[in-house]
Design an enzyme around this catalytic site. Structure first.
Site, PDB file in Angstrom:
ATOM      1  N   GLU A 299      -4.003   2.173  -7.061  1.00 21.92           N
ATOM      2  CA  GLU A 299      -4.413   3.325  -6.258  1.00 21.92           C
ATOM      3  C   GLU A 299      -3.512   4.516  -6.564  1.00 21.92           C
ATOM      4  O   GLU A 299      -2.392   4.593  -6.037  1.00 21.92           O
ATOM      5  CB  GLU A 299      -4.275   3.004  -4.761  1.00 21.92           C
ATOM      6  CG  GLU A 299      -5.154   1.885  -4.277  1.00 21.92           C
ATOM      7  CD  GLU A 299      -5.405   2.002  -2.774  1.00 21.92           C
ATOM      8  OE1 GLU A 299      -6.578   2.108  -2.403  1.00 21.92           O
ATOM      9  OE2 GLU A 299      -4.436   2.006  -1.990  1.00 21.92           O
TER      10      GLU A 299
ATOM     11  N   HIS B 261       0.856  -1.194   0.000  1.00 17.47           N
ATOM     12  CA  HIS B 261       0.000   0.000   0.000  1.00 17.47           C
ATOM     13  C   HIS B 261       0.889   1.240   0.000  1.00 17.47           C
ATOM     14  O   HIS B 261       1.936   1.259   0.632  1.00 17.47           O
ATOM     15  CB  HIS B 261      -0.910  -0.006   1.235  1.00 17.47           C
ATOM     16  CG  HIS B 261      -1.970   1.048   1.157  1.00 17.47           C
ATOM     17  ND1 HIS B 261      -1.717   2.376   1.427  1.00 17.47           N
ATOM     18  CD2 HIS B 261      -3.274   0.974   0.794  1.00 17.47           C
ATOM     19  CE1 HIS B 261      -2.829   3.068   1.240  1.00 17.47           C
ATOM     20  NE2 HIS B 261      -3.790   2.239   0.863  1.00 17.47           N
TER      21      HIS B 261
HETATM   22  P1  13P Z   1      -9.532   6.611   0.457  1.00 21.07           P
HETATM   23  O1  13P Z   1     -10.701   5.808   0.002  1.00 21.07           O
HETATM   24  O2  13P Z   1      -9.693   7.196   1.821  1.00 21.07           O
HETATM   25  O3  13P Z   1      -9.114   7.604  -0.588  1.00 21.07           O
HETATM   26  O4  13P Z   1      -8.302   5.596   0.602  1.00 21.07           O
HETATM   27  C1  13P Z   1      -7.968   4.778  -0.450  1.00 21.07           C
HETATM   28  C2  13P Z   1      -7.016   3.767   0.041  1.00 21.07           C
HETATM   29  O5  13P Z   1      -5.862   4.076   0.283  1.00 21.07           O
HETATM   30  C3  13P Z   1      -7.518   2.396   0.251  1.00 21.07           C
HETATM   31  O6  13P Z   1      -6.479   1.505   0.456  1.00 21.07           O
END
Ligand code: 13P
Length: 254
Positions: free
Chosen positions: A167, A97
């Site tokens: 992400e 992550h």
């Molecule tokens: P948010 O949905 O708060 O933007 O976070 C995304 C995230 O990092 C999920 O792992």
């Protein structure tokens, strides 16, 4: 049969107390009986995982971890092994992550975490994403490096359970209006799928679910899937608010 969509909630440190986590899990269990064409997974902080997993045992929601040690056992103070996570009820773990990468997790460490997760039988949700959008397309190279550095040395036949979560870091923690637009997401999914196909074979690459994360809220959840072409979502802040999480679940069933 089409693969089910996958919605994964990452609580980060938003849910802090055992009481709050317990009450959330109980309410979730009461309010969801089953999902249409959808799987729902939740990643609480490590100490809250056993109880949340226990409460949700008799529900369709599965539970996993936010990170895992790169070591299998031994003298590693503060680390939690994949085997231990599995024993306390984890089905999966997030790996790489961006918030862990910012804290110092390198591509090498992430690869070792992936290996430990696979050895222990945890489903790895392997996270990739660029910090910024470069106009010269440099983010494509970065994503390719994140994928190949972790996956290219891992035996292909062990990657059957792999999930990839894209992400873009610049969207994380923001609101729906700041999330990636579905049309842009579609391009990223095609790119990620092509890198996977170059590493695995085409059929295996097509089986890997690609999730999107970053400012997913009830307003944009459905369109990110239907127009963005992802197989599901990795949800941060909205997964720690029961009503919002339930709205996302409702919006994405098919
Ligand atoms: P948010 O949905 O708060 O933007 O976070 C995304 C995230 O990092 C999920 O792992």
């Amino acid at each position: 049969m089409a693969r089910k969509r996958l919605i994964v909630g990452n609580w980060k440190m938003y849910v802090e107390s055992p009481e709050e986590a317990h009450a959330f899990a109980l309410a979730l269990r009461r309010r969801v009986r089953g999902f249409k064409g959808l799987e729902v997974w939740l990643a609480p902080p490590h100490p809250l995982l056993p109880d949340v997993s226990h409460v949700l045992e008799s529900s369709p929601v599965r539970v996993g971890a936010q990170t895992v040690s790169a070591h299998s056992d031994g003298a590693h103070t503060g680390e939690v092994s994949a085997k231990t996570l599995k024993k306390v009820g984890a089905l999966f773990t997030l790996i790489g992550h961006s918030e862990r990468r910012i804290a110092g997790d390198t591509n090498e460490l992430v690869r070792a975490q992936l290996e430990r997760a696979l050895e222990a039988g945890l489903v790895p949700i392997f996270c990739i994403g660029e910090r910024e959008r470069e106009t010269d397309g440099e983010h494509f190279e970065l994503l390719e490096a994140q994928l190949t550095s972790a996956l290219s040395t891992i035996p292909k036949n062990t990657l059957k359970k792999l999930v990839v979560a894209y992400e873009p870091v610049w969207a994380i923690g923001k609101h729906a209006a700041d999330a990636m637009q579905p049309s842009e997401l579609q391009e990223m999914v095609i790119f990620i799928r092509k890198i996977l196909a170059d590493m695995l074979d085409r059929a295996a690459a097509l089986r890997v679910p690609i999730l999107y994360g970053g400012a997913v809220e009830p307003q944009n959840a459905a369109s990110l899937i239907t127009e963005g072409g992802v197989g599901g979502l990795l949800v941060g802040h909205s997964s720690a608010e029961l009503d919002q999480f339930l709205e996302i679940i409702k919006a994405t069933q098919n």
